[in-house]
Design an enzyme around this catalytic site. Sequence first.
Site, PDB file in Angstrom:
ATOM      1  N   ARG A  29     -11.987  -0.955  10.823  1.00 32.02           N
ATOM      2  CA  ARG A  29     -12.018  -1.524   9.473  1.00 32.02           C
ATOM      3  C   ARG A  29     -12.485  -2.983   9.482  1.00 32.02           C
ATOM      4  NH1 ARG A  29      -6.941   0.023   5.962  1.00 32.02           N
ATOM      5  NH2 ARG A  29      -8.482   0.935   4.585  1.00 32.02           N
ATOM      6  N   GLU A  36      -6.864  -5.869   8.131  1.00 33.92           N
ATOM      7  CA  GLU A  36      -7.523  -5.976   9.432  1.00 33.92           C
ATOM      8  C   GLU A  36      -8.704  -6.936   9.412  1.00 33.92           C
ATOM      9  OE1 GLU A  36      -5.561  -1.949   9.046  1.00 33.92           O
ATOM     10  OE2 GLU A  36      -6.942  -3.124   7.798  1.00 33.92           O
ATOM     11  N   LYS A  63      13.138   3.047   0.664  1.00 35.21           N
ATOM     12  CA  LYS A  63      12.662   3.855   1.786  1.00 35.21           C
ATOM     13  C   LYS A  63      13.875   4.483   2.480  1.00 35.21           C
ATOM     14  CE  LYS A  63       9.029   3.611   5.289  1.00 35.21           C
ATOM     15  NZ  LYS A  63       8.095   2.747   6.013  1.00 35.21           N
TER      16      LYS A  63
END
Length: 630
Positions: A396, A368, A282
């Site tokens: 969610r 979640e 990243k």
Amino acid sequence: MSDEQFPLLDHIETPADLRQLDKTQMSQVSDELREFLIQSVARAGGHFGSGLGTVELTVALHYVFDTPNDRIVWDVGHQAYPHKILTDRKHRIETIKKKDGLSPFPKRSESIYDTFGVGHSSTSISAALGMSLAAAQLKQNKQVVAVIGDGAMTAGMAYEALNHGGELDTDMLVILNENEMSISPNVGALSRMLIKIVTGRAYNKMREKSKRIMRRGSWLWRFISRWEEHAKGMLIPNTLFEELGFHHLGPIDGHDTQKLIQTLEVAKDIKGPKLLHIITKKGKGYKPAEEDPIKYHAVGTFDPEQGVIPSKKPSKPSYTAIFSNWLCDMARHDQRLVGITPAMREGSGLVEFSKLFPKRYYDVGIAEQHAVTVAAGMACEGVKPVVAIYSTFLQRAYDQLIHDVAIQNLDVLFAIDRGGVVGPDGATHAGSMDLSYMRCVPNMVIMAPTDENECRQMLYTGYEYNGPAAVRYPRGTGPGAAVQYEMQALPIGQASMSRKGNKKCALLVFGALHHVALNVAEQIDATVVNMRFIKPIDKSMLQSVAMTHDCLVTLEDNVIQGGAGSRVNEVLQSLKISTPVLNLGLPDIFQDHGSREDLLAEAGLDESGILERIHAYMETDQKTQLKSIS
């Protein structure tokens, strides 16, 4: 940006242009694309580190596959800026996240190359599988590729799709982009498994070289193939992906453009489901982002030579900071408190808590549903869980909120950040519907603060309440109220009169629009009521103001349908009170991205918009009354 700086990229508008170039030029295209991305985001801001990590992959995908006929499905979308640059949006990339500009995520209405709209994590494999199955149904010749990060692989939905896809014969390719990061560092057993697979690179190299020198079908080839399954268990763990039925390729270097192209060309010819595991970094190619990927996940404008310079500390704390301070203070008072987040340690304000109370801090990954149910399990045993979650992500886990927490009336506090209009990330991240989807759930207590101090006291109120409770607060800062360290529980379901005006109009405010309502009230001499609680609502206060005012106006940073204003209507109807009510809230559309201020103005929820709509409503009501009298 001149032709001299980007001699290849300047002549690429679509992937068709890219595919006109020689394969050997793709490494140079990757270098130019990375530099273009750095310069563009430095001038405009936006998601940064993830895109830098997928430059070579993006080039290789669009070179090997016949996009847009072939489908590329990006997970989440943070990593898709290079994709947007190569797909006819290069000249608009600096409008990203701005009102009427490019969306920060893939969006079907924006481009034919954006095959699936995203924003939430872990949807790519399911969507790609659906596209692959549809192509088979329609007898269409197209390849489908899902690109998913290792952070997104912590969500159950990804495994549901793998479980389904592995038993089918669709020619879908899943690319697992491993960079050890989502927004926060990755957690869990999957991350450890992927690390073990990477350590087995020597085995993978030996395996490929052996197969190249042996004639396929020979007795030696058959012997080695049988031995391979036994050897895997000794050299590297047999991967979950192979057990699920996917042909597993890699891991390979995700920053080697030529190797990526070569491997993707091989993968295209393999029938059935396959998974290519790539290793990327990243922030690749920009040293500050490589060294601090969390800081450079999303940035404002900056000088590429200097990097992101820390901004001055804001004069007012954000609501997230108010929650963070309260959580640490409350944890010192009560050893039963634990903090839970679905991979949003930084965004939800749990960094300090995780340092001070590491054994009471739980990052469950991008999961979640699991976050809510694990909190429910803790609550069953006398622990006091606080679930810190964005409004849009709580959607969610709606079934778990109802089935696992509310039905059992368990003592779980939901600290809901980014409630209402959020802004630049657009519809996928807007917390526009939480008051509507929570207030219909029995046993819930729902609060919305008007300022920083009230937010702290409501968090304490919800924590002390014996049952499921939610405190919903907006992104950014409040009006600047002084915050009292001492915590005091508010009376459940009790509103507060903020301003007494004339008898013409009373504004009933739920949450963040309170300070705007006060400014409006000064101009029309209206009464203002801080309702505080969406559930239970203060029926006594409602009856009082309805019986003493000609008109009521409800204000909320939530969709009107089923929201707090709808609850006011229901109460007045049950009491057979006919006082006219104007419900003001967010419109029945998915608003696009823009600043919070822009979107509130677009919804008519800024000061001038509220005034205009109140005047128009009262004039219409007066005309109606005169007509009925005549």
